[in-house]
Design a protein around this motif. Structure first.
Motif, PDB file in Angstrom:
ATOM      1  N   HIS A 524       0.847  -1.184   0.000  1.00  0.00           N
ATOM      2  CA  HIS A 524       0.000   0.000   0.000  1.00  0.00           C
ATOM      3  C   HIS A 524       0.888   1.242   0.000  1.00  0.00           C
ATOM      4  O   HIS A 524       1.872   1.305   0.731  1.00  0.00           O
ATOM      5  N   HIS A 525       0.529   2.219  -0.789  1.00  0.00           N
ATOM      6  CA  HIS A 525       1.242   3.498  -0.723  1.00  0.00           C
ATOM      7  C   HIS A 525       0.363   4.604  -1.291  1.00  0.00           C
ATOM      8  O   HIS A 525      -0.521   4.358  -2.115  1.00  0.00           O
ATOM      9  N   LEU A 526       0.618   5.820  -0.804  1.00  0.00           N
ATOM     10  CA  LEU A 526      -0.121   6.981  -1.282  1.00  0.00           C
ATOM     11  C   LEU A 526       0.518   7.504  -2.558  1.00  0.00           C
ATOM     12  O   LEU A 526       1.728   7.714  -2.617  1.00  0.00           O
ATOM     13  N   GLU A 527      -0.295   7.709  -3.574  1.00  0.00           N
ATOM     14  CA  GLU A 527       0.193   8.234  -4.850  1.00  0.00           C
ATOM     15  C   GLU A 527      -0.348   9.643  -5.067  1.00  0.00           C
ATOM     16  O   GLU A 527      -1.540   9.900  -4.899  1.00  0.00           O
ATOM     17  N   TYR A 528       0.536  10.534  -5.466  1.00  0.00           N
ATOM     18  CA  TYR A 528       0.141  11.912  -5.775  1.00  0.00           C
ATOM     19  C   TYR A 528      -0.749  11.915  -7.011  1.00  0.00           C
ATOM     20  O   TYR A 528      -0.436  11.291  -8.025  1.00  0.00           O
ATOM     21  N   GLN A 529      -1.868  12.627  -6.916  1.00  0.00           N
ATOM     22  CA  GLN A 529      -2.801  12.711  -8.032  1.00  0.00           C
ATOM     23  C   GLN A 529      -2.714  14.053  -8.759  1.00  0.00           C
ATOM     24  O   GLN A 529      -2.448  14.099  -9.952  1.00  0.00           O
ATOM     25  N   HIS A 530      -2.928  15.141  -8.033  1.00  0.00           N
ATOM     26  CA  HIS A 530      -2.896  16.452  -8.665  1.00  0.00           C
ATOM     27  C   HIS A 530      -2.831  17.540  -7.600  1.00  0.00           C
ATOM     28  O   HIS A 530      -2.997  17.294  -6.411  1.00  0.00           O
ATOM     29  N   TRP A 531      -2.583  18.741  -8.075  1.00  0.00           N
ATOM     30  CA  TRP A 531      -2.549  19.947  -7.250  1.00  0.00           C
ATOM     31  C   TRP A 531      -3.854  20.693  -7.468  1.00  0.00           C
ATOM     32  O   TRP A 531      -4.474  20.634  -8.549  1.00  0.00           O
ATOM     33  N   ASN A 532      -4.290  21.428  -6.436  1.00  0.00           N
ATOM     34  CA  ASN A 532      -5.552  22.156  -6.514  1.00  0.00           C
ATOM     35  C   ASN A 532      -5.316  23.631  -6.203  1.00  0.00           C
ATOM     36  O   ASN A 532      -4.908  23.975  -5.082  1.00  0.00           O
ATOM     37  N   TRP A 533      -5.565  24.489  -7.190  1.00  0.00           N
ATOM     38  CA  TRP A 533      -5.429  25.933  -7.009  1.00  0.00           C
ATOM     39  C   TRP A 533      -6.759  26.515  -6.548  1.00  0.00           C
ATOM     40  O   TRP A 533      -7.814  26.213  -7.122  1.00  0.00           O
ATOM     41  N   LYS A 534      -6.717  27.385  -5.522  1.00  0.00           N
ATOM     42  CA  LYS A 534      -7.902  28.099  -5.078  1.00  0.00           C
ATOM     43  C   LYS A 534      -7.852  29.523  -5.626  1.00  0.00           C
ATOM     44  O   LYS A 534      -7.024  30.333  -5.200  1.00  0.00           O
ATOM     45  N   LEU A 535      -8.730  29.823  -6.558  1.00  0.00           N
ATOM     46  CA  LEU A 535      -8.726  31.139  -7.193  1.00  0.00           C
ATOM     47  C   LEU A 535      -9.499  32.145  -6.355  1.00  0.00           C
ATOM     48  O   LEU A 535     -10.264  31.789  -5.460  1.00  0.00           O
ATOM     49  N   ASP A 536      -9.277  33.406  -6.673  1.00  0.00           N
ATOM     50  CA  ASP A 536      -9.872  34.495  -5.907  1.00  0.00           C
ATOM     51  C   ASP A 536     -11.390  34.501  -6.006  1.00  0.00           C
ATOM     52  O   ASP A 536     -12.079  35.004  -5.119  1.00  0.00           O
ATOM     53  N   ASP A 537     -11.932  33.934  -7.084  1.00  0.00           N
ATOM     54  CA  ASP A 537     -13.389  33.914  -7.248  1.00  0.00           C
ATOM     55  C   ASP A 537     -14.042  32.721  -6.553  1.00  0.00           C
ATOM     56  O   ASP A 537     -15.243  32.499  -6.674  1.00  0.00           O
ATOM     57  N   GLY A 538     -13.233  31.932  -5.828  1.00  0.00           N
ATOM     58  CA  GLY A 538     -13.772  30.799  -5.084  1.00  0.00           C
ATOM     59  C   GLY A 538     -13.701  29.476  -5.819  1.00  0.00           C
ATOM     60  O   GLY A 538     -13.942  28.425  -5.222  1.00  0.00           O
ATOM     61  N   SER A 539     -13.372  29.500  -7.089  1.00  0.00           N
ATOM     62  CA  SER A 539     -13.288  28.254  -7.850  1.00  0.00           C
ATOM     63  C   SER A 539     -11.975  27.532  -7.566  1.00  0.00           C
ATOM     64  O   SER A 539     -11.008  28.119  -7.070  1.00  0.00           O
ATOM     65  N   VAL A 540     -11.945  26.241  -7.861  1.00  0.00           N
ATOM     66  CA  VAL A 540     -10.763  25.407  -7.661  1.00  0.00           C
ATOM     67  C   VAL A 540     -10.388  24.757  -8.983  1.00  0.00           C
ATOM     68  O   VAL A 540     -11.240  24.215  -9.693  1.00  0.00           O
TER      69      VAL A 540
END
Length: 654
Positions: A524-540
């Protein structure tokens, strides 16, 4: 004097030296054997580095694209907030990474398959670090294989230009109040016909128009000739993290054909500034300096984070200018850097990641926690005193940068850049204590593992042994971290703060219930999936990164034959081993498992100190990282193996 052969050089596997899973401290014979193997390895690498120092490094080692693996491209405008202390505020952006548990297709119940980890990027600073031109390293650039050696050394000048380009690009991406402007500070305008005092360094920019000359005058100005404001709020102005303040020790002049009066021009865009810097490099035949100076500029925010001075090499002005230099002749490697500037910006805005990556050059998976000292001792305490290295100030750091090409070719350009900017002393001070800073994103973003926790290991968990079934302690540690936790159990949510794996094996009946239940599974191991940007308008925005396969496959040349230097040998101090062992076993014991009935847990090395004598030397942020811990787990009761087997049988019957 011995000769290094040309076969591939592999690091020694020190874990095979240890023969007893219950004795933590190596005996004198084991320590001597480990030190001997490590000396042979590091000495031979030093000989190879000396050869490249003379003949030039492979061109691939100066190419920064290899450091980009899954690094995301910064977006904007991001939601930003001030962080840090009142005296040391930083403008940061909240984001998070997404990880998924890979259970190898095992037929077992794991409820938590996805994990989100919060993170921040440092986008603005209030006071830029000081930049001097007193650096000892790379006062003469060694160049790449086959590259002309008669070009002037303009590494420091190029790094200043890159700091502007990175800042301007961030301003353009963030928009919404971000602005870049020139200040009243300017470099000296030089006229060949003018007599009298002259600047310490005159930079000839060739046939340039007045707008370009104004830009150079801002780049080379004392203090700061330009200002990139990312945001202005009630806490004041926050400048781009590559902003620097050039000290008063040296003065620079700008010389160009025409010498028209400098206009009140608008600041150059990042694209136009890139063209100007590239044309200057072509004009002076600077070659690989263009790329490694870029890597040096990437380390500027890390200098600010660790409160260290940027120390660049003073320019030298030998060599002939090229007769022609146009933007159309910009090499494709250079153009690719401009294309991926948003990805490099994301990397550079994570100073913890940059430092973790640089320190990670010294980590080796087959070095257990109790043999860290003999592993680090030759390269940190002995090689620096070799006669050929000690005789020239700064050459030890240069050799380390070249050694990185053999050990971590993906980040060699970044290491060379760190040497150029004067960051190496800080790196070495963090490494030599046996517990360098670690960053969770360093491996997925650069492709360079930093710790045994970055790798899943291999083979079955349980090993048949004459004394019974045993499990590698490193695998127990990994499972404790990656397996789902109860809502009130967070002791192992954070990874260990030292990269070195615990040595040896433990009996499987000493494992906690949640670990024992998975010993028959595939890894078992954790795999990196993606990065998440939080924009100023609230969207990700989800950003998977470049997935640059060239990072993991950066070429490593054959080890060249070279006479090894005479290196004075010194006695080994086991303090780094003790500190690493104390940290890694302390993580296990304090996380909630307590001490199993094994003799090694009574060893003096594992006794947890009430205080840390290194704390006074640690930066504030380092101390926060080192002491960052979630609420402790309640101590679990260990189970009798027979009772556990009976309990598992009841589950299967049901």
């Amino acid at each position: 004097m011995a000769n290094a052969d040309t076969q591939d050089l592999r690091p020694p596997c020190l874990s095979t030296i240890l023969t007893d899973d219950n004795i933590l401290q190596p005996n004198p014979e084991q320590l001597e054997e480990a030190t001997k193997k490590c000396r042979e390895y590091w000495y031979r690498l030093t000989g190879a580095a000396i050869r490249h120092h003379r003949d030039g490094v492979p061109p691939e080692w100066t190419d920064p694209r290899h450091m980009l693996w899954r690094a995301p491209a910064i977006r904007g405008p991001l939601r930003k907030f001030p962080s840090g202390t009142s005296k040391r505020k930083t403008l940061s952006a909240k984001a998070f990474s997404t990880w998924r548990l890979n259970d190898g297709g095992a037929d077992c119940e794991v409820s938590e398959k996805e994990r989100k980890v919060k993170a921040i990027l440092h986008l603005g600073i209030q006071a830029p670090p000081t930049c001097t031109f007193t650096g000892d390293s790379f006062r003469q650039w060694i160049g790449t294989t086959g590259e002309a050696k008669d070009a002037p050394n303009y590494l420091g000048i190029l790094a200043l230009g890159w700091s502007y380009i990175l800042s301007a690009r961030l301003v353009e991406i963030q928009g919404k109040g971000a602005v870049i402007s020139y200040t009243n500070s300017k470099a000296i305008q030089c006229d060949e016909a003018e007599s009298g005092s002259v600047p310490d360094v005159i930079v000839d920019i060739g046939n340039a128009n007045a707008d370009v000359a104004r830009w150079w005058s801002a780049i080379l100005a004392r203090g700061g000739g330009w200002k990139a404001i990312i945001e202005k709020n009630k806490d004041g102005e926050f400048l781009a993290p590559w902003s620097i303040s050039i000290d008063e020790k040296h003065s620079f002049g700008v010389k160009w054909q025409g010498n028209d009066p400098l206009p009140d021009a608008a600041p150059l865009s990042s694209d136009r500034a890139f063209e100007v810097l590239a044309e200057f490099s072509l004009l002076h035949n600077l070659g690989s300096q263009f790329l490694v100076a870029f890597a040096a500029a990437l380390t500027f925010p890390t200098h600010k984070h660790h409160k260290t001075e940027v120390r660049l090499p003073l320019p030298t002005q030998t060599g002939q200018k090229s007769s022609t230099a146009t933007s159309g002749s910009v090499p494709s490697q250079w153009a690719m850097v401009k294309e991926h500037l948003p990805n490099y910006i994301s990397l550079s805005c994570c100073p913890e990641l940059i430092m973790s990556t640089l320190c990670g050059m010294f980590w080796e998976p087959d070095v257990p926690c109790n043999l860290v000292s003999p592993w680090l001792h030759p390269i940190l305490s002995e090689v620096r005193d070799a006669e050929t290295i000690a005789a020239k100030p700064g050459s030890y750091h240069e050799i380390l940068g070249i050694i990185c090409g053999f050990r971590r070719p993906q980040i060699c350009s970044l290491w060379l850049g760190a040497v150029i900017s004067g960051l190496t002393p800080k790196i070495l001070r963090l490494v030599e204590r046996g517990k360098p800073p670690l960053n969770l994103l360093a491996f997925p973003w650069t492709g360079c593992p930093q710790t045994f926790m970055d790798t899943p290991g291999s083979g079955p968990y349980v090993h048949g042994d004459a004394s019974g079934d045993k499990v590698e302690r490193a695998d127990v540690w990994r499972l404790l971290h990656v397996l789902p936790l109860e809502e009130d159990d967070y002791g192992y949510h954070n990874r260990p703060t030292t990269p070195w794996a615990p040595f040896g094996k433990t009996k499987k009946e000493y494992c906690s219930l949640n670990v024992y239940c998975h010993l028959g599974c595939q890894r078992h191991h954790l795999e990196y999936q993606h990065w998440n940007w939080k924009l100023d308008d609230g969207s990700v925005i989800e950003d998977p990164g470049l997935a640059n396969t060239s990072s993991a496959n950066a070429p490593v040349p054959p080890l060249p034959e070279e006479s090894l230097p005479e290196i004075p040998q010194k006695p080994v101090d086991q303090k780094a081993s003790q500190d690493a062992s104390q940290d890694i076993f302390g993580w296990f014991v304090n996380g909630g498992e307590g001490s199993p009935p094994e003799a090694l847990y009574k060893d003096a090395w594992i006794k947890i100190r009430k205080g840390d004598e290194d704390n006074d030397e640690m930066d504030l942020d380092e101390r926060e990282i080192a002491t960052d811990s979630a609420p402790k787990k309640k101590k679990k009761q260990r189970v009798n193996q027979l009772e556990l087997d009976e309990w598992l049988d009841t589950l299967s019957d049901g």
